[in-house]
Structure formats: C-alpha cells, structure tokens
Design a protein around this motif. Sequence first.
Motif, PDB file in Angstrom:
ATOM      1  N   GLY A  27     -39.486 -42.295  15.830  1.00 46.37           N
ATOM      2  CA  GLY A  27     -38.796 -41.007  15.841  1.00 46.37           C
ATOM      3  C   GLY A  27     -37.549 -41.027  14.988  1.00 46.37           C
ATOM      4  N   THR A  31     -37.231 -42.877  20.405  1.00 49.42           N
ATOM      5  CA  THR A  31     -36.242 -41.807  20.563  1.00 49.42           C
ATOM      6  C   THR A  31     -36.903 -40.455  20.848  1.00 49.42           C
ATOM      7  OG1 THR A  31     -36.046 -41.294  18.205  1.00 49.42           O
ATOM      8  CG2 THR A  31     -34.620 -43.040  19.038  1.00 49.42           C
ATOM      9  N   GLU A  47     -38.001 -48.443  15.061  1.00 50.12           N
ATOM     10  CA  GLU A  47     -37.632 -47.189  15.718  1.00 50.12           C
ATOM     11  C   GLU A  47     -38.782 -46.191  15.609  1.00 50.12           C
ATOM     12  OE1 GLU A  47     -34.231 -43.668  15.624  1.00 50.12           O
ATOM     13  OE2 GLU A  47     -34.986 -44.445  13.741  1.00 50.12           O
ATOM     14  N   THR A  80     -34.615 -32.439  17.292  1.00 47.47           N
ATOM     15  CA  THR A  80     -33.167 -32.495  17.514  1.00 47.47           C
ATOM     16  C   THR A  80     -32.610 -33.841  17.043  1.00 47.47           C
ATOM     17  OG1 THR A  80     -33.538 -33.320  19.772  1.00 47.47           O
ATOM     18  CG2 THR A  80     -33.145 -30.964  19.539  1.00 47.47           C
ATOM     19  N   LEU A 140     -39.034 -34.264   7.971  1.00 45.86           N
ATOM     20  CA  LEU A 140     -37.926 -35.089   8.462  1.00 45.86           C
ATOM     21  C   LEU A 140     -37.948 -36.465   7.798  1.00 45.86           C
ATOM     22  CD1 LEU A 140     -38.072 -34.179  12.256  1.00 45.86           C
ATOM     23  CD2 LEU A 140     -36.416 -33.396  10.558  1.00 45.86           C
ATOM     24  N   ASP A 178     -47.954 -41.930  12.560  1.00 43.47           N
ATOM     25  CA  ASP A 178     -47.938 -41.700  14.004  1.00 43.47           C
ATOM     26  C   ASP A 178     -47.391 -42.963  14.675  1.00 43.47           C
ATOM     27  OD1 ASP A 178     -48.373 -41.355  16.677  1.00 43.47           O
ATOM     28  OD2 ASP A 178     -50.462 -40.724  16.477  1.00 43.47           O
ATOM     29  N   GLY A 179     -46.230 -42.814  15.281  1.00 41.41           N
ATOM     30  CA  GLY A 179     -45.540 -43.955  15.887  1.00 41.41           C
ATOM     31  C   GLY A 179     -46.267 -44.606  17.054  1.00 41.41           C
ATOM     32  N   PHE A 229     -42.741 -37.200  22.722  1.00 39.76           N
ATOM     33  CA  PHE A 229     -43.468 -38.171  21.899  1.00 39.76           C
ATOM     34  C   PHE A 229     -44.881 -37.585  21.744  1.00 39.76           C
ATOM     35  CE2 PHE A 229     -44.423 -43.091  21.977  1.00 39.76           C
ATOM     36  CZ  PHE A 229     -44.769 -43.044  20.643  1.00 39.76           C
ATOM     37  N   LEU A 230     -45.261 -37.218  20.506  1.00 36.75           N
ATOM     38  CA  LEU A 230     -46.540 -36.533  20.295  1.00 36.75           C
ATOM     39  C   LEU A 230     -47.449 -37.336  19.376  1.00 36.75           C
ATOM     40  CD1 LEU A 230     -45.090 -32.945  19.706  1.00 36.75           C
ATOM     41  CD2 LEU A 230     -46.180 -33.801  21.809  1.00 36.75           C
ATOM     42  N   GLU A 265     -41.650 -41.672  11.477  1.00 38.74           N
ATOM     43  CA  GLU A 265     -41.540 -40.251  11.840  1.00 38.74           C
ATOM     44  C   GLU A 265     -42.893 -39.572  11.602  1.00 38.74           C
ATOM     45  OE1 GLU A 265     -39.156 -38.101  13.269  1.00 38.74           O
ATOM     46  OE2 GLU A 265     -40.879 -36.794  13.054  1.00 38.74           O
ATOM     47  N   ARG A 266     -43.265 -38.658  12.520  1.00 35.59           N
ATOM     48  CA  ARG A 266     -44.558 -37.966  12.403  1.00 35.59           C
ATOM     49  C   ARG A 266     -44.444 -36.634  11.660  1.00 35.59           C
ATOM     50  NH1 ARG A 266     -45.403 -33.849  16.124  1.00 35.59           N
ATOM     51  NH2 ARG A 266     -47.657 -34.073  16.101  1.00 35.59           N
ATOM     52  N   SER A 273     -33.395 -37.082  12.297  1.00 34.45           N
ATOM     53  CA  SER A 273     -32.382 -36.881  11.260  1.00 34.45           C
ATOM     54  C   SER A 273     -32.103 -38.156  10.474  1.00 34.45           C
ATOM     55  CB  SER A 273     -31.076 -36.441  11.922  1.00 34.45           C
ATOM     56  OG  SER A 273     -30.579 -37.494  12.743  1.00 34.45           O
ATOM     57  N   GLN A 331     -29.727 -42.240  14.089  1.00 29.14           N
ATOM     58  CA  GLN A 331     -29.842 -43.449  14.931  1.00 29.14           C
ATOM     59  C   GLN A 331     -30.182 -44.679  14.074  1.00 29.14           C
ATOM     60  OE1 GLN A 331     -30.130 -44.258  18.879  1.00 29.14           O
ATOM     61  NE2 GLN A 331     -29.530 -45.934  17.520  1.00 29.14           N
TER      62      GLN A 331
END
Length: 216
Positions: free
Chosen positions: A88, A153, A86, A62, A114, A136-137, A208-209, A109-110, A91, A94
């Motif tokens: 995540g 996020t 950041e 989202t 995206l 992987d964050g 958060f994965l 971003e994972r 889009s 942020q």
Amino acid sequence: MQDSYRHKGLRRKLIESIQSKGIKDKAVLAAMNKLPRHFFMDKAFEEIAYQDKAFPIAAHQTISQPYTVAFQSEQLQIKPRMTVLEIGTGSGYQSAVLALMGARVYTIERQEELYQFANNMFKKLNLPQIRTYFRDGFNGLPEFAPFDRIIVTAGAAQIPDKLIRQLKIGGLMVVPVGEGVQTMMRITRISEKKVTCTALEEFRFVPFLKGTVSRK
Ligand code: SAH
C-alpha cells in the motif's frame, strides 16, 4: 515544491504532538521532522498538511494519519539497511519515512495512478533506496523475499498468510486486521512454522483489496 520556514515550523509542532501521544523512537521522530508531508498531498491541502489527520489522495485512497505512520514505524523497530516490504504505497509518505530511517524499502501499490505519483516523488526527492511496484500486494514480492520487516498499510480482513511466508525468521510484520475498524497486529516469525501475535491499538484504514487498477 517548496519547503518553507512556515512548513518546517508546523512540522515541528506536529512532531511534538505525536511525541505527546506516546511515540518515543527518536529515529521515527527525526525522519518525520525532516520529511515535508505536504509534498505527498494535493496542493489544495497544503495549509492543513501538518494536522494529525488522514487526507484524501488520488484514486479514492488516503495518506495515513501522521500518528499512524509513527506508530507503525516505531513498532517495526527499524535498523539501518534492513529490508522492508510495504503493502500500500499510497502517497509514498510512509515509504519515505522508512527510507529516511535507513531502511531499504520495497513498496507495492495496486492503483497505477498512485504508483506513478509515488515513483516520481521518490526520484525527485532522491530516494533510490525505495523500489516501487505496481502489483497486487496479496502476493508480496517472492523474488526479493525474505524481508526483515513487512508493513501493511491497508485494512486486511485477516492476517495475510502469503506475506508471513516472506518474512525472515526473527522478522516482524505490522498489519491492521479487521473490517471497518482494524486492530494493529504485530507478528513475529519465531521459526519456520511458528509465529507470535500481539494485538495493539485500533485504527481505521482503507481496505486491502485484490487485483490491480490501471490508469484510465
Ligand atoms: N502508506 C500509504 C497509505 C495509503 S492507503 C501512505 O503513506 O500514504 C493504503 C493503500 O493501499 C491505498 O493506496 C490502496 O490502493 C493500497 N492497497 C490496497 N490493497 C492493496 C493491495 N492488494 N496491493 C497493493 N496495494 C493495496
């Protein structure tokens, strides 16, 4: 991509509503008033892009609710040229808000899909102060640490320890913690080993994965 008078008008109303919900930081409001949120969403949502709601993006993720973006951005107390990590990208909205506030943004971003979308969007919008990473964050970005600010996020089950270690002494991290519903936590690193923690409002984030997901 077009940013019409109608979009601008709807955006101004959205900013007023966010302000009425308690956001005061002028730099946050100015950045969000400038940035076309509908660019970061599917065309199908163009008409409703300026409602204060989260909406679906690719990979079952989202775009955060505008109030949430404003809340986290305000809590970060951004000053021009600060480095912000950041976790995540989603889009990319942020990250772009923080960039317009003058931050140098490193975003992870994972989901490869995206990551690619956001990376292209930052090029189109001419935002070279944002660097995007498909990783992987959980591990942060040790090669660029320490950061002035860290923003997570996605909803973390607990405060991510590895990320605290990538925060400058005196630096701030904002992270939603909890399963199902998350409490926004503001963490200040006051010395090498000491942090202080403040619990703020409750929010709902996607989880958060661990690991990364490559494009099919
Ligand atoms: N900041 C985004 C919000 C996106 S939702 C925006 O403005 O649109 C949260 C994002 O965090 C999702 O895209 C999800 O894939 C990502 N995410 C979850 N766990 C992650 C991890 N370990 N590393 C990097 N990104 C992660």
